[in-house]
Design an enzyme around this catalytic site. Structure first.
Site: not given
Ligand code: DX5
Ligand code: ZN
Length: 228
Positions: A8, A31, A33, A35, A64, A66, A135, A173
């Site tokens: 990620s 990956h 993220d 947000m 991903h 969010m 998750m 994740d």
């Molecule tokens: C959290 C993200 C993850 C995050 C995971 O909401 O969706 O992808 O980057 O990070 P680690 O592996 O450090 O928990």
């Molecule tokens: Zn993620």
């Protein structure tokens, strides 16, 4: 089982994303993220960054989302070059329509479940998906502790995949690390997102190889892996 490891970039240096992607060129997917500060209380990046990352790395992008209103935004991430687009079940108004649209545009369609969202109401929808994301932390931030209470949901999801004979990847994740990945693999996950466990390591490429080896050996002795 072939375990896929998706670092990620949330835990990478955002000012050096091309180099950070290159540092894990042995990974299966990168990956990403996304947000929006509404679905989760954090803000990261959007379509223009995904477009640039696509040009900067040969590793396919696992986006991903969010975000609220993924029905409106997810197709734009496919157009930006994502190979896989994950929307949240809690945010999608029409998940079947959205999954079909993502696939029609040429990407893999995936759906994510927050920790408190059960898998069972979505059983009939699974054939519409290429990947299901369970998750293992509350989404929003990297570096949180793995929620062991999610292991039964991973097991039940693996059973549903087997029951319907689906070719559906099962991703985890959040808090996935050297000390938790084996539990995830034994429970039935086959795609592993790791942020801090990869980018917080001295050698990210070596961390990817180590995590993959751990997951594959743990899955080899898991009951669900028989005949896999
Ligand atoms: C959290 C993200 C993850 C995050 C995971 O909401 O969706 O992808 O980057 O990070 P680690 O592996 O450090 O928990
Ligand atoms: Zn993620």
């Amino acid at each position: 089982m072939r375990a896929q490891i998706n670092p990620s970039i949330l835990s990478a240096d955002f000012a050096r994303l091309a180099e950070e992607a290159e540092a894990v060129s042995g990974a299966d997917w990168l990956h990403v993220d996304v947000m929006d500060n509404h679905f989760v209380p954090n803000l990261t990046l959007g379509v223009p960054v995904v477009e640039s990352l696509r040009k900067a790395t040969g590793t396919p992008l696992d986006c991903h989302l969010m975000i609220e209103d993924p029905d409106r935004w997810a197709p734009q991430y496919v157009e930006a070059g994502a190979g896989s687009v994950t929307f949240h079940a809690e945010a999608a108004a029409a998940p079947v329509k959205l999954a079909r649209e993502i696939r029609a545009k040429g990407a893999r369609a995936a759906m994510a479940l927050r920790p408190a969202t059960p898998i069972e109401p979505y059983e009939d929808l699974l054939p519409e998906l290429d990947m299901l994301l369970v998750m293992t932390v509350e989404p929003g931030f990297g570096g949180q502790s793995f929620l062991d209470i999610m292991l039964p949901k991973i097991r039940r999801t693996r059973q549903l995949i087997a029951k319907h004979g689906l070719d559906l990847w099962l991703q985890v994740d959040g808090g996935v690390s050297q000390s938790t990945i084996e539990r995830c693999a034994e429970a039935g996950a086959d795609v592993f997102v790791a942020g801090s466990a990869v980018y917080g390591a001295g050698d990210p490429a070596e961390a990817v190889r180590g995590l993959r080896a751990q997951a594959e050996s743990a899955a080899a002795s898991a009951p669900w892996a028989c005949g896999h």
